[in-house]
Motif scaffolding. Structure first.
Motif, PDB file in Angstrom:
ATOM      1  N   HIS A  10      83.002  24.164  29.909  1.00 38.55           N
ATOM      2  CA  HIS A  10      83.480  24.562  31.242  1.00 38.55           C
ATOM      3  C   HIS A  10      82.789  25.835  31.715  1.00 38.55           C
ATOM      4  CE1 HIS A  10      87.461  22.239  30.522  1.00 38.55           C
ATOM      5  NE2 HIS A  10      86.644  21.515  31.244  1.00 38.55           N
ATOM      6  N   VAL A  11      82.694  26.821  30.841  1.00 40.88           N
ATOM      7  CA  VAL A  11      82.060  28.089  31.204  1.00 40.88           C
ATOM      8  C   VAL A  11      80.606  27.863  31.585  1.00 40.88           C
ATOM      9  CG1 VAL A  11      81.303  30.322  30.291  1.00 40.88           C
ATOM     10  CG2 VAL A  11      83.639  29.525  29.853  1.00 40.88           C
ATOM     11  N   GLY A 116      87.609  24.803  44.688  1.00 34.57           N
ATOM     12  CA  GLY A 116      87.602  23.566  43.924  1.00 34.57           C
ATOM     13  C   GLY A 116      86.843  23.634  42.609  1.00 34.57           C
ATOM     14  N   LEU A 117      86.032  24.656  42.412  1.00 34.60           N
ATOM     15  CA  LEU A 117      85.265  24.752  41.176  1.00 34.60           C
ATOM     16  C   LEU A 117      86.161  25.096  39.983  1.00 34.60           C
ATOM     17  CD1 LEU A 117      82.486  24.673  39.789  1.00 34.60           C
ATOM     18  CD2 LEU A 117      82.230  27.093  40.364  1.00 34.60           C
ATOM     19  N   LEU A 118      87.128  25.951  40.214  1.00 30.89           N
ATOM     20  CA  LEU A 118      88.000  26.382  39.125  1.00 30.89           C
ATOM     21  C   LEU A 118      89.281  25.562  39.101  1.00 30.89           C
ATOM     22  CD1 LEU A 118      87.594  30.268  39.244  1.00 30.89           C
ATOM     23  CD2 LEU A 118      86.384  28.611  37.825  1.00 30.89           C
ATOM     24  N   LYS A 119      89.155  24.337  38.662  1.00 31.65           N
ATOM     25  CA  LYS A 119      90.331  23.496  38.429  1.00 31.65           C
ATOM     26  C   LYS A 119      91.127  24.126  37.292  1.00 31.65           C
ATOM     27  CE  LYS A 119      88.918  20.144  41.189  1.00 31.65           C
ATOM     28  NZ  LYS A 119      89.209  20.321  42.564  1.00 31.65           N
ATOM     29  N   THR A 122      89.426  24.413  33.874  1.00 34.75           N
ATOM     30  CA  THR A 122      88.238  25.249  33.975  1.00 34.75           C
ATOM     31  C   THR A 122      88.625  26.708  34.156  1.00 34.75           C
ATOM     32  OG1 THR A 122      87.048  23.401  34.963  1.00 34.75           O
ATOM     33  CG2 THR A 122      86.049  25.561  35.198  1.00 34.75           C
ATOM     34  N   LEU A 123      89.656  26.952  34.945  1.00 38.57           N
ATOM     35  CA  LEU A 123      90.138  28.318  35.138  1.00 38.57           C
ATOM     36  C   LEU A 123      90.622  28.911  33.817  1.00 38.57           C
ATOM     37  CD1 LEU A 123      90.845  30.755  36.841  1.00 38.57           C
ATOM     38  CD2 LEU A 123      92.993  29.627  37.449  1.00 38.57           C
ATOM     39  N   LYS A 128      89.716  32.689  29.508  1.00 41.15           N
ATOM     40  CA  LYS A 128      89.542  32.975  28.079  1.00 41.15           C
ATOM     41  C   LYS A 128      88.176  33.613  27.814  1.00 41.15           C
ATOM     42  CE  LYS A 128      90.751  29.726  25.094  1.00 41.15           C
ATOM     43  NZ  LYS A 128      90.968  28.368  24.509  1.00 41.15           N
ATOM     44  N   PHE A 129      87.158  33.092  28.457  1.00 38.93           N
ATOM     45  CA  PHE A 129      85.810  33.623  28.293  1.00 38.93           C
ATOM     46  C   PHE A 129      85.737  35.071  28.784  1.00 38.93           C
ATOM     47  CE2 PHE A 129      81.718  34.449  30.435  1.00 38.93           C
ATOM     48  CZ  PHE A 129      80.884  34.483  29.325  1.00 38.93           C
TER      49      PHE A 129
END
Length: 142
Positions: A10-11, A116-119, A122-123, A128-129
């Protein structure tokens, strides 16, 4: 809090989407941090902290480059950011709280520029990252 293989994917996907203008997102995040947390400006008395200034844009590029380095070395973030950690802890003496504030502002800037990119999943992975990056950057304070 380790990053799973899904988190790493995801990152890398998010970074792949934003890397071409990550410096702009970094500058926007810094501007947001200064607006929401004015005390963070104290570490930047030597530059023009006005929104959109050349100094903010330049620092935004540095922030983006560091994040890009961490993404590129996602299995060894500590090694990738070791010198930056030393700089912030030993020379600049930035309050460790500020890394979390900036991390949050980076996520907000990504979301604002890429709806919409950070569903949800993914968020969580990005959060966490960014938390891991913050831990690495504050590791030399102990």
């Amino acid at each position: 809090m380790g990053l799973t293989d899904d988190d790493k994917a995801h990152v890398k996907a998010v970074w792949g989407e934003i890397q071409s203008h990550a410096g702009d997102i970094g500058a926007e995040a810094i501007t947001r941090m200064f607006a929401a947390h004015p005390t963070t400006k104290t570490y930047f008395s030597h530059i023009d902290v006005s929104p959109g200034s050349a100094d903010i844009k330049a620092h935004g590029k540095k922030v983006a480059a560091a994040i890009g380095e961490a993404v590129g070395h996602i299995d060894n973030i500590a090694g990738a950011l070791d010198k930056l950690s030393d700089l912030h802890a030993q020379k600049l003496r930035v309050d460790p709280v500020n890394f979390g504030l900036l991390s949050h502002c980076i996520l907000v800037a990504i979301a604002a520029n890429h709806p919409g990119l950070l569903k949800a999943s993914t968020l969580v992975s990005m959060d966490k990252f960014m938390a891991r990056v913050s831990v690495v950057l504050t590791s030399k304070y102990r």
